[in-house]
Design an enzyme around this catalytic site. Structure first.
Site, PDB file in Angstrom:
ATOM      1  N   TYR A   1       3.013  10.191   0.195  1.00 26.09           N
ATOM      2  CA  TYR A   1       3.793   9.467   0.705  1.00 26.09           C
ATOM      3  C   TYR A   1       5.259   9.574   0.557  1.00 26.09           C
ATOM      4  CZ  TYR A   1       0.038   6.468   2.715  1.00 26.09           C
ATOM      5  OH  TYR A   1      -1.251   5.846   2.803  1.00 26.09           O
TER       6      TYR A   1
ATOM      7  N   HIS B   1      -8.143   8.868  -1.968  1.00 28.42           N
ATOM      8  CA  HIS B   1      -7.621   8.636  -0.743  1.00 28.42           C
ATOM      9  C   HIS B   1      -8.551   9.923   0.667  1.00 28.42           C
ATOM     10  CE1 HIS B   1      -3.295   9.343   1.091  1.00 28.42           C
ATOM     11  NE2 HIS B   1      -3.998   8.530   2.482  1.00 28.42           N
TER      12      HIS B   1
ATOM     13  N   LYS C   1      -3.106   5.469  -4.436  1.00 27.17           N
ATOM     14  CA  LYS C   1      -4.076   6.340  -4.485  1.00 27.17           C
ATOM     15  C   LYS C   1      -4.172   8.261  -4.931  1.00 27.17           C
ATOM     16  CE  LYS C   1      -4.247   4.211   0.019  1.00 27.17           C
ATOM     17  NZ  LYS C   1      -2.704   4.358   0.747  1.00 27.17           N
TER      18      LYS C   1
ATOM     19  N   ASP D   1       1.121  -1.179   0.221  1.00 29.37           N
ATOM     20  CA  ASP D   1      -0.047   0.020  -0.138  1.00 29.37           C
ATOM     21  C   ASP D   1       0.591   0.734   0.037  1.00 29.37           C
ATOM     22  OD1 ASP D   1      -2.162   0.841   0.740  1.00 29.37           O
ATOM     23  OD2 ASP D   1      -1.552   2.207   1.798  1.00 29.37           O
TER      24      ASP D   1
END
Length: 317
Positions: free
Chosen positions: A51, A113, A80, A46
């Site tokens: 990120y 997201h 996402k 994931d």
């Protein structure tokens, strides 16, 4: 030990119920940890553009695939649509950007997201003079979802879903969709079990994935407040001692027995392997009841690191 349990979507897609989370992991950390995770048997990975590690994840995956250690079909990759892309005209652009970074032709699951939108920027999110995040308040989930459906039909994402949406927002999409969301990713752990939302999703054939299942170590500095330490709960410790398992294993197994997938993140090789070693034991029904009773509706990831986001009309909490 490889994941021995799948969550099966309505279209027959199998998603490993135990995945590897990558939030708040630097490139150096994620490179080492992802190699360890793949060696340990993780196949569900994931990530997300926010990120800031998709390029490194792509590098590691490419190395494994080119070396013949894995086939693409063995992997289940989730990414996402970011908060600054939550509009119909941005979906394909951001997905294709992720595919380039991940060095893949498709992802197995593409999630929206968050249900709110902020202005599109190449750097940090825009802040106003009061250091509040600048909002884009005309978020249109229905037009957004129609484009999400198109990227599935075009094969860029094998499945599509949501993250951090509330029941009202999910219902709006269900009422106006051709393809239902396959998955909802939400914060879920012993102190925030969200039974009504989980039940609602299951009643509509939407699987659920829990993020922050062990809490979120170090997030206090982002939120500027204390957060509960799930691993220190005395009931969890007692059950762990009885089973001769770690407290983390009990917390993760609790979610799996609730038929919820989960994506713990660890960069520690020992804990990373412990976290996937969940399939040789079962929590007794009486202890499941005790763990269920720990629910306090306490949210850790309340988006407090986005100052002012609660003013957005689609803020979900």
């Amino acid at each position: 030990m490889a994941c021995e349990m799948d969550i099966i979507f309505e279209n027959g897609t199998k998603m490993p119920a135990l995945g590897f989370g990558t939030w708040r992991a630097s490139d150096e950390e994620v490179e080492k940890a992802l190699n360890e995770a793949l060696e340990a048997g993780y196949r569900h990975i994931d990530t997300a553009p926010v990120y800031l590690n998709e390029k490194m994840i792509g590098k590691v995956l490419k190395e494994w695939l080119e070396a013949g250690k894995l086939t693409r079909e063995e992997l289940f990759i989730v990414t996402k649509l970011p908060p600054h892309g939550t509009r119909a005209c941005s979906v394909e652009k951001f997905l294709k950007r992720s595919l380039i970074d991940l060095q893949l032709k498709y992802v197995d699951l593409y999630l929206v997201h968050v249900p709110f939108t902020v202005p599109e920027v190449d750097g940090p999110f825009l802040m106003d003079d009061n250091q509040q995040i600048v909002l884009e308040t005309n978020t249109d989930h229905i037009s957004l979802w129609k484009v999400m459906e198109k990227i599935q039909e075009d094969g860029l994402a094998r499945n599509i879903g949501l993250s951090n949406f509330n029941q009202r927002q999910i219902q709006r999409i269900i009422d106006n969709c051709q393809i239902k969301p396959a998955n909802l990713q939400i914060e879920n752990h012993i102190y925030l079990q969200q039974p009504e939302l989980v039940k609602f999703c299951k009643s509509h054939g939407i699987s659920v994935t829990a993020y922050s299942p062990l809490g979120s170590k170090g997030i206090e500095t982002l939120l500027n407040r204390e957060v509960p330490v799930l691993l220190d709960n005395p009931v969890v410790k007692e059950i762990a001692n009885k089973l001769n398992k770690s407290t983390a294993q009990v917390l993760l197994r609790h979610l799996l027995q609730r038929e919820i997938a989960t994506i713990p993140k660890s960069t520690n090789p020992k804990r990373l392997r412990e976290n996937i070693d969940l399939f040789d034991f079962k929590i007794e029904d009486s202890d499941m009841v005790r763990l269920n009773a720990l629910d306090q509706n306490v949210r850790i990831c309340d988006f407090g690191f986005f100052p002012g986001i609660t003013k957005h009309p689609e803020f979900p909490f």
